[in-house]
Design an enzyme around this catalytic site. Structure first.
Site, PDB file in Angstrom:
ATOM      1  N   SER A   1       0.859  -1.125  -0.073  1.00 52.62           N
ATOM      2  CA  SER A   1       0.037  -0.037   0.051  1.00 52.62           C
ATOM      3  C   SER A   1       0.998   1.129   0.035  1.00 52.62           C
ATOM      4  CB  SER A   1      -0.818   0.100   1.400  1.00 52.62           C
ATOM      5  OG  SER A   1      -0.270   0.372   2.337  1.00 52.62           O
ATOM      6  N   LYS A   2       0.346   2.362  -0.426  1.00 55.24           N
ATOM      7  CA  LYS A   2       0.728   3.487  -0.653  1.00 55.24           C
ATOM      8  C   LYS A   2       1.871   4.051   0.813  1.00 55.24           C
ATOM      9  CE  LYS A   2       0.743   7.678  -3.389  1.00 55.24           C
ATOM     10  NZ  LYS A   2       1.555   7.270  -3.937  1.00 55.24           N
ATOM     11  N   ARG A   3       0.987   3.493   1.991  1.00 59.60           N
ATOM     12  CA  ARG A   3       1.558   4.066   3.057  1.00 59.60           C
ATOM     13  C   ARG A   3       2.981   3.263   3.318  1.00 59.60           C
ATOM     14  NH1 ARG A   3      -2.073   1.500   6.534  1.00 59.60           N
ATOM     15  NH2 ARG A   3      -3.665   1.316   4.845  1.00 59.60           N
TER      16      ARG A   3
ATOM     17  N   GLY B   1       5.140   2.908   0.919  1.00 59.88           N
ATOM     18  CA  GLY B   1       6.060   3.161  -0.196  1.00 59.88           C
ATOM     19  C   GLY B   1       5.355   3.497  -1.511  1.00 59.88           C
TER      20      GLY B   1
END
Ligand code: GLU
Length: 485
Positions: free
Chosen positions: A255-257, A259
């Protein structure tokens, strides 16, 4: 192998391509090419609220950048055009009508308030899946036509028969089963007249003669709904193959969190498309040998769906970095020169006029020790500017008369050499080491520091040969001044 294999990559244009979607595109491409089939690019843009400007261009540019060629799609019209779902609305409506006639779907005129009330009531009762209560299924023909004549807003819903088990075979995951009681009467046509993903996706896969549906595991829960639609239309099922999830190192979902997740991010960071493709190919597919580096052609040759595994694939950025370095080292100096010039033009050195010959020397010196092209001038900045800041402790360490003397001797001797050659420079080091009876490191270390402000890096002779005699002398002089301040 089956004849006329046709697969598709069907992105929704909602922003940049997620790395997982690039894998879907890649596997579809490899599967198509391996089997002499066709890859179709279909833009699933039926959710107008999620549409993003330029997203389609970005999808096409990204596919081109990594070397995934589609055979039919936007700007490459084939027999099944248009390839934008928003241009196919009439088709979906016609097919929805067929379902209504066969009682496989029905008009629903329930208001938002009523639907909310049902949902709330079901939440209170803690029912496992909130579902529409089929009220409109019992409307009479007359009621329906009155409502339609009055232009009441409506949706069209799939009529899911309760009490059934829906079964299908996934090529990767094996048999999947789900109770129809857990499936809501899906909306097929929304009140704005647009189809939902489920309806448009199934109709297009059928009309475009898609034989294999290869997509991410996140679409697995949608598949039973699609199976119901295939059944309702009386169409033969394609092969379904759901690709394993992409996981972070801690096995959480990528997930974006944690990376970067968009291909654009990786491109901007300086990853080469070949490295990214090689890396992504191995996220879920295992050729069952030791080989780690694959060109696109090798991937096409080796790729089979049988070798895709079902367990989640760990996204290991260190491996991607390693591959990027390897791909840099596989490139010719000429290719690297082009890439370096491109990067330099975006850097603070963009106004300087470096000769090809100079840059090739720098490339040769830096190539073994970089992961990204831009590190040629970041780590090797001393090839592009005079080092200004030195580590205080190192300056202190070398601030002794012995080191000044060593450097002065070196200076005196290098000045006597007319044309610097590798041999001369190596002989010079030997000569001074013998003459002053010192350890080699006692010369090399302060020399390195003077010229590159670091004790590590390419060989000192390579650096000197590249920057030339004049700059070498200047830097040593300045450094001696620093030592004796
Ligand atoms: N439009 C869907 C997506 O955005 C397609 C899923 C599928 O391949 O069926 O990925």
């Amino acid at each position: 192998m089956q004849q006329n294999i046709r697969v598709r990559y069907a992105p929704s244009p909602t922003g940049f391509i997620h790395i997982g979607n690039l894998r879907t595109a890649l596997y579809n491409y490899l599967f198509a090419r391996h089997n002499n089939g066709k890859l179709i690019l279909r833009i699933e843009d039926t959710d107008q609220s999620r549409k993003v400007e330029k997203a389609v261009e970005n999808i096409i540019d990204t596919l081109q950048w990594v070397g995934i060629e589609y055979d039919e799609g936007p700007f490459k019209e084939g027999d099944y055009a248009p390839y934008f779902q928003s241009q196919r609305l009439k088709i979906y409506y016609q097919y929805a009508k067929i379902l209504i006639e066969n009682k496989k779907a029905y008009y629903c005129f329930c208001s938002e308030e009523r639907l909310n009330a049902i949902r709330q009531e079901q939440q209170l009762r803690k029912v496992p899946v909130a579902k529409y209560d089929k009220k409109c299924l019992s409307l009479t023909e007359q009621e329906i036509s009155d409502n339609l004549n009055q232009k009441l807003p409506y949706v069209i819903r799939l009529n899911v028969e309760p009490g059934r088990t829906i079964k299908f075979n996934d090529f990767i995951r094996g048999e999947v089963q789900i109770l129809s009681d857990l499936i809501d009467d899906q909306i097929l046509i929304k009140s704005d007249g647009f189809p939902t993903y489920h309806l448009a996706n199934v109709i297009d896969d059928y009309l475009m003669k898609i034989t294999h549906i290869i997509r991410g595991e996140e679409w697995l829960p949608s598949t039973p709904k699609h199976i119901l639609l295939y059944e309702a239309f009386g169409w033969e099922l394609p092969v379904f193959a759901h690709l394993p999830l992409l996981l972070n190192k801690d096995r959480s979902k990528l997930s974006k969190r944690q990376g970067d997740v968009s291909v654009e991010d990786y491109k901007n960071k300086g990853y080469l498309p070949e490295a990214l493709i090689n890396f992504i190919a191995l996220l879920g597919w295992n050729p069952k040998d030791e080989q780690e580096i694959f060109s696109m052609n090798e991937l096409i040759e080796k790729f089979t769906l049988e070798a895709v595994h079902k367990s989640g694939a760990i996204f290991d950025i260190e491996k991607l970095n390693w591959l990027n370095g390897e791909y840099i080292r596989k490139k010719s100096n000429f290719e690297l020169l082009i890439l370096l010039r491109e990067e330099l033009s975006k850097s603070k050195y963009n106004n300087n006029d470096y000769s090809d010959e100079y840059l090739i020397k720098v490339i040769n010196a830096m190539k073994p020790r970089i992961t990204f092209i831009k590190e040629i001038y970041e780590k090797g900045y001393f090839f592009f500017e005079e080092p200004e800041s030195f580590d205080k402790d190192l300056i202190n360490k070398f601030s002794t008369t012995q080191y000044t003397e060593i450097l002065n001797t070196y200076l005196k001797e290098i000045k006597n050499i007319q044309e610097l050659t590798k041999e001369d420079l190596e002989n010079l080091i030997k000569y001074i080491v013998d003459e002053l009876k010192i350890k080699k490191a006692n010369l090399i270390q302060p020399l390195r520091l003077a010229i590159s402000a670091s004790l590590e890096g390419p060989s000192i002779t390579d650096i000197i040969l590249t920057i030339g005699k004049e700059k070498t002398i200047q830097r040593i002089n300045k450094f001696i001044e620093k030592l004796t301040e």
